[in-house]
Design a protein around this motif. Structure first.
Motif, PDB file in Angstrom:
ATOM      1  N   VAL A 115      14.321  51.561  67.987  1.00  0.00           N
ATOM      2  CA  VAL A 115      14.115  50.844  66.731  1.00  0.00           C
ATOM      3  C   VAL A 115      13.146  51.603  65.819  1.00  0.00           C
ATOM      4  N   LYS A 116      13.539  51.738  64.559  1.00  0.00           N
ATOM      5  CA  LYS A 116      12.659  52.328  63.561  1.00  0.00           C
ATOM      6  C   LYS A 116      11.960  51.249  62.733  1.00  0.00           C
ATOM      7  N   SER A 117      12.728  50.275  62.252  1.00  0.00           N
ATOM      8  CA  SER A 117      12.141  49.204  61.430  1.00  0.00           C
ATOM      9  C   SER A 117      12.893  47.897  61.651  1.00  0.00           C
ATOM     10  N   VAL A 118      12.199  46.803  61.336  1.00  0.00           N
ATOM     11  CA  VAL A 118      12.765  45.459  61.517  1.00  0.00           C
ATOM     12  C   VAL A 118      12.408  44.619  60.292  1.00  0.00           C
ATOM     13  N   GLU A 119      13.358  43.778  59.844  1.00  0.00           N
ATOM     14  CA  GLU A 119      13.076  42.847  58.746  1.00  0.00           C
ATOM     15  C   GLU A 119      13.678  41.482  59.061  1.00  0.00           C
ATOM     16  N   ILE A 120      12.846  40.446  58.951  1.00  0.00           N
ATOM     17  CA  ILE A 120      13.317  39.066  59.091  1.00  0.00           C
ATOM     18  C   ILE A 120      13.827  38.584  57.741  1.00  0.00           C
ATOM     19  N   ASP A 121      15.004  37.989  57.742  1.00  0.00           N
ATOM     20  CA  ASP A 121      15.612  37.374  56.559  1.00  0.00           C
ATOM     21  C   ASP A 121      15.646  38.296  55.347  1.00  0.00           C
ATOM     22  N   PRO A 122      16.466  39.326  55.365  1.00  0.00           N
ATOM     23  CA  PRO A 122      16.574  40.199  54.183  1.00  0.00           C
ATOM     24  C   PRO A 122      17.124  39.483  52.960  1.00  0.00           C
ATOM     25  N   SER A 123      17.789  38.333  53.134  1.00  0.00           N
ATOM     26  CA  SER A 123      18.326  37.589  51.988  1.00  0.00           C
ATOM     27  C   SER A 123      17.241  36.903  51.181  1.00  0.00           C
ATOM     28  N   LYS A 124      16.090  36.666  51.795  1.00  0.00           N
ATOM     29  CA  LYS A 124      14.953  35.957  51.183  1.00  0.00           C
ATOM     30  C   LYS A 124      15.302  34.519  50.785  1.00  0.00           C
ATOM     31  N   LEU A 125      16.315  33.945  51.437  1.00  0.00           N
ATOM     32  CA  LEU A 125      16.656  32.545  51.188  1.00  0.00           C
ATOM     33  C   LEU A 125      15.813  31.598  52.026  1.00  0.00           C
ATOM     34  N   MET A 126      15.245  32.084  53.095  1.00  0.00           N
ATOM     35  CA  MET A 126      14.371  31.258  53.915  1.00  0.00           C
ATOM     36  C   MET A 126      12.997  31.186  53.254  1.00  0.00           C
ATOM     37  N   ALA A 127      12.476  29.981  53.120  1.00  0.00           N
ATOM     38  CA  ALA A 127      11.213  29.772  52.401  1.00  0.00           C
ATOM     39  C   ALA A 127      10.018  30.044  53.311  1.00  0.00           C
ATOM     40  N   ASP A 128       9.952  31.245  53.832  1.00  0.00           N
ATOM     41  CA  ASP A 128       8.844  31.675  54.692  1.00  0.00           C
ATOM     42  C   ASP A 128       7.609  31.870  53.821  1.00  0.00           C
ATOM     43  N   ILE A 129       6.540  31.160  54.158  1.00  0.00           N
ATOM     44  CA  ILE A 129       5.355  31.170  53.288  1.00  0.00           C
ATOM     45  C   ILE A 129       4.523  32.437  53.414  1.00  0.00           C
ATOM     46  N   ASN A 130       4.811  33.274  54.418  1.00  0.00           N
ATOM     47  CA  ASN A 130       4.056  34.522  54.592  1.00  0.00           C
ATOM     48  C   ASN A 130       5.029  35.667  54.817  1.00  0.00           C
ATOM     49  N   ILE A 162      12.166  43.978  70.855  1.00  0.00           N
ATOM     50  CA  ILE A 162      11.561  43.326  69.682  1.00  0.00           C
ATOM     51  C   ILE A 162      11.133  41.919  70.069  1.00  0.00           C
ATOM     52  N   THR A 163       9.886  41.576  69.740  1.00  0.00           N
ATOM     53  CA  THR A 163       9.393  40.222  69.984  1.00  0.00           C
ATOM     54  C   THR A 163       9.016  39.570  68.655  1.00  0.00           C
ATOM     55  N   LEU A 164       9.615  38.411  68.413  1.00  0.00           N
ATOM     56  CA  LEU A 164       9.335  37.631  67.209  1.00  0.00           C
ATOM     57  C   LEU A 164       8.497  36.418  67.592  1.00  0.00           C
ATOM     58  N   GLU A 165       7.777  35.857  66.618  1.00  0.00           N
ATOM     59  CA  GLU A 165       6.996  34.649  66.899  1.00  0.00           C
ATOM     60  C   GLU A 165       7.158  33.630  65.773  1.00  0.00           C
ATOM     61  N   ARG A 166       7.138  32.364  66.191  1.00  0.00           N
ATOM     62  CA  ARG A 166       7.141  31.270  65.216  1.00  0.00           C
ATOM     63  C   ARG A 166       5.712  30.804  65.050  1.00  0.00           C
ATOM     64  N   ILE A 167       5.176  30.990  63.839  1.00  0.00           N
ATOM     65  CA  ILE A 167       3.788  30.637  63.549  1.00  0.00           C
ATOM     66  C   ILE A 167       3.716  29.278  62.836  1.00  0.00           C
ATOM     67  N   GLY A 168       4.654  29.045  61.917  1.00  0.00           N
ATOM     68  CA  GLY A 168       4.709  27.766  61.210  1.00  0.00           C
ATOM     69  C   GLY A 168       5.277  26.679  62.097  1.00  0.00           C
ATOM     70  N   LYS A 169       5.151  25.439  61.635  1.00  0.00           N
ATOM     71  CA  LYS A 169       5.603  24.301  62.438  1.00  0.00           C
ATOM     72  C   LYS A 169       7.102  24.051  62.331  1.00  0.00           C
ATOM     73  N   MET A 170       7.738  24.523  61.260  1.00  0.00           N
ATOM     74  CA  MET A 170       9.166  24.226  61.062  1.00  0.00           C
ATOM     75  C   MET A 170      10.033  25.296  61.703  1.00  0.00           C
ATOM     76  N   PRO A 171      10.946  24.897  62.591  1.00  0.00           N
ATOM     77  CA  PRO A 171      11.841  25.870  63.228  1.00  0.00           C
ATOM     78  C   PRO A 171      13.014  26.218  62.322  1.00  0.00           C
ATOM     79  N   MET A 172      13.566  27.386  62.516  1.00  0.00           N
ATOM     80  CA  MET A 172      14.723  27.838  61.741  1.00  0.00           C
ATOM     81  C   MET A 172      15.560  28.788  62.587  1.00  0.00           C
ATOM     82  N   PRO A 173      16.856  28.896  62.281  1.00  0.00           N
ATOM     83  CA  PRO A 173      17.616  30.025  62.827  1.00  0.00           C
ATOM     84  C   PRO A 173      17.092  31.285  62.139  1.00  0.00           C
TER      85      PRO A 173
END
Length: 616
Positions: free
Chosen positions: A593-608, A531-542
């Motif tokens: 891997v079948k599926s992947v989800e970033i931040d299932p809690s939805k507490l991270m204010a990801d704009i997209n 799995i490869t993830l990318e940071r597109i926004g300027k603000m880093p997060m765990p």
């Protein structure tokens, strides 16, 4: 001989002269160290005021004795007072600002510009003395500038005696007379109020309708007002048998005067404001909590039956709110709190709130929850609302959302979704401004509102994602323990969270409050077990990632942010941390891997959110 001299320089002979020199150096270094790291200090005021109110003309005369103690290490050559009522005059800065901003507050609009001389607000200082001697002063808009006869030395207390007269403005914003629901007097920011001086210097912004900052102290207020008026507000009534109106001990006789006015005597210990409301049609209920705290409710008995019933139902709910906030932040330290109908919506004050009262029960409960929560965030934890409104409104929104969610029985997994929607709105419409913007100087009211209430709320709800929900809960309690009755700053809260969590959070405070950088993480590719993830926004997060395998099983992963120097408590599989500089991150799982989800809690204010999942 040179070697001997060099040795003596490195290891000097122990003589009396040498010891004295060493002691002098030590004393000098200690003094310099103290100057560089001054211990926390804050100024102190004691107000004694006598006010005579004319309810027919809405004018009042006052005397004020103010004992000001300079606890700073600085010599003060000037002092400043706020004269807030002067804002309610045509062509004031508040008036001009409202008529020029692109999205004016509908409660203000151009109404100030249309006030007649009998409708404006003002505070006129007729005389001012410093320790008995007349002192030079000048009124400049909503600020009184005072040039002292003698500088106030560090540790010195001086007495200012003032005679003033004032007029209550037509109710437009927060304060005023005869609001939309017919409440006669909403008396907030009504007296000459000493400006705050702290480690940043004097805080003397003109009043444009935003927020406040005040000096901690004690109030002794005597109010003479028409005997038919019921009064409620900051402080404890000292002569209940002489005023009645629901404050008296019903087992003792009343001792009411025969004249047209009653004299109300209030004392308020260790507060930084004094507010009151009054109306001849106020109903006054008292609800005593199990811990002995009295909750006072003052509301117009002339309202429709539905609204009157809602005010009755509100009372036990308010007790539940008080208990919730005391449990989750810190114990309420006063003996009473008053919910008073008045103002133009809802606004927090010392030991009380003014709220509009003709509401459905849910709305009445919601506004009370928010304004009471302000007792902790900005009142007891007295941040500078003008400079850091997000710490005031945002933290209040966070804790009141949680209180309402629990007490109402809604039990939403995330009660803050409205704040996330508001934040996304200003981002998507290019309206966002940094949280470091002064409250008065946001380009739009929308930007101010969403920044302060929504993004300020997300600072805490998203912090749950960063350091863990339990750590945030502990941080709030520790923050109250360390900074109640003080003027904490953003850095104070950040350091408290760091000490509780053991994680480094300077990056979080910087990115979320001092920039408009946004968060946008996406799933770039999934290849078998890779799995490869990318940071597109300027603000880093765990990053939290939930992976579903082809066999139906699931596994949660936590990718720490390296600059945090650790990770939150988690049951997830913790893998190698992600640096700020690397735009992508690849990791390998143990199964297909079948599926992947970033931040299932939805507490991270990801704009997209669209790029946060794969295979779903």
């Amino acid at each position: 001989m040179k070697k001997i001299i060099a040795s003596l320089l490195l290891f000097p002979l122990i003589s009396c002269a040498t010891v004295n020199s060493t002691q002098k150096n030590t004393v000098t270094k200690t003094k310099v160290h103290k100057e560089l790291s001054q211990a926390y200090w804050q100024q102190h005021v004691d107000y004694t005021m006598d006010i005579d109110m004319n309810v027919k003309t809405y004018q009042y005369k006052g005397t004020q004795k103010l004992v000001y103690t300079n606890n700073s290490p600085d010599v003060l050559n000037k002092v400043f007072y706020h004269l807030y009522f002067n804002a309610f005059q045509p062509n004031s800065q508040m008036d001009v600002r409202s008529r020029n901003i692109q999205d004016p507050d509908s409660r203000v609009g151009d109404r100030i510009s249309k006030l007649s001389p009998s409708e404006i607000g003002y505070i006129k200082v007729n005389s001012l003395k410093q320790n008995g001697a007349v002192v030079k002063h000048e009124t400049v808009g909503t600020i009184l500038e005072v040039t002292l006869n003698q500088p106030i030395q560090p540790g010195e207390s001086v007495t200012f005696d003032m005679i003033f007269d004032a007029q209550v403005p037509k109710q437009i914003r927060r304060s005023g007379r005869n609001n939309a629901e017919g409440v006669a007097l909403s008396m907030a920011q009504w007296y000459p109020k000493m400006a705050e001086y702290d480690f940043e210097g004097w805080h003397t912004p003109p009043y444009l309708g935003r927020e406040f900052h005040g000096v901690w102290g004690n109030f002794d207020v005597t109010l003479h007002i028409d005997k038919n008026y019921v009064v409620g507000g900051t402080g404890y009534v000292q002569n209940p048998q002489e005023v009645g109106h629901g404050y008296e001990d019903k087992t003792k006789p009343l001792n009411l005067p025969s004249g047209e006015k009653l004299t109300w005597k209030f004392t308020a210990p260790n507060v930084h404001d004094f507010t009151w409301g009054a109306d001849p049609d106020f109903m006054h209920d008292t609800y005593t909590m199990e811990n002995g705290i009295d909750l006072h409710f003052l509301y117009k008995k002339t309202m429709e039956a539905e609204y009157l019933e809602n005010w009755k139902k509100l009372q036990p709910k308010t007790a539940e709110l008080m208990k919730y906030f005391s449990t989750h932040i810190g114990a309420y330290p006063y003996k009473q709190y008053s919910v008073i109908q008045g103002g133009d919506g809802g606004m927090e004050y010392a030991m009380c709130t003014l709220i509009t009262g003709e509401r459905k029960l849910g709305s009445l409960f919601g506004v009370t929850a928010h304004e009471m929560a302000h007792t902790w965030f900005q009142f007891l934890l007295a941040t500078n609302e003008s400079k850091h409104p997000w710490m005031d409104e945002g933290f209040t929104t966070y804790i009141s959302n949680k209180a309402e969610n629990e007490i109402s029985g809604a039990r939403k997994e995330n009660p803050h979704t409205g704040s996330y929607r508001g934040y996304n709105y200003v981002v998507n419409n290019n309206l966002e401004e940094p949280l470091t913007t002064h409250a008065d100087r946001y380009h739009t009211n929308t930007a101010y509102g969403v920044a302060s209430y929504s993004k300020g709320n997300i600072f805490l709800s998203q912090l749950e994602y960063v350091i863990g929900k339990e750590n945030v809960a502990k941080t709030l309690k520790k923050y109250f323990e360390d900074f109640a009755f003080k003027h904490p700053t953003p850095n104070d809260f950040k350091r408290t969270a760091e000490k509780v969590s053991g994680l480094q959070l300077d990056w979080y405070l910087n990115e979320w409050t001092q920039t408009t950088h946004t968060i946008d993480y996406g799933i770039k590719s999934v290849n078998g077990k890779e799995i490869t993830l990318e940071r597109i926004g300027k603000m880093p997060m765990p990053i939290d990632v939930e992976v579903t395998y082809t066999n139906g099983s699931k596994e949660a992963f936590n990718i720490p942010l390296r600059m945090m120097r650790g990770e939150k408590p988690t049951s997830a599989t913790v893998i190698t941390d992600w640096t700020f500089a690397h735009p992508t991150y690849t990791f390998t799982t143990s199964k297909e891997v079948k599926s992947v989800e970033i931040d299932p809690s939805k507490l991270m204010a990801d704009i997209n959110q669209a790029n946060n999942s794969y295979g779903k």
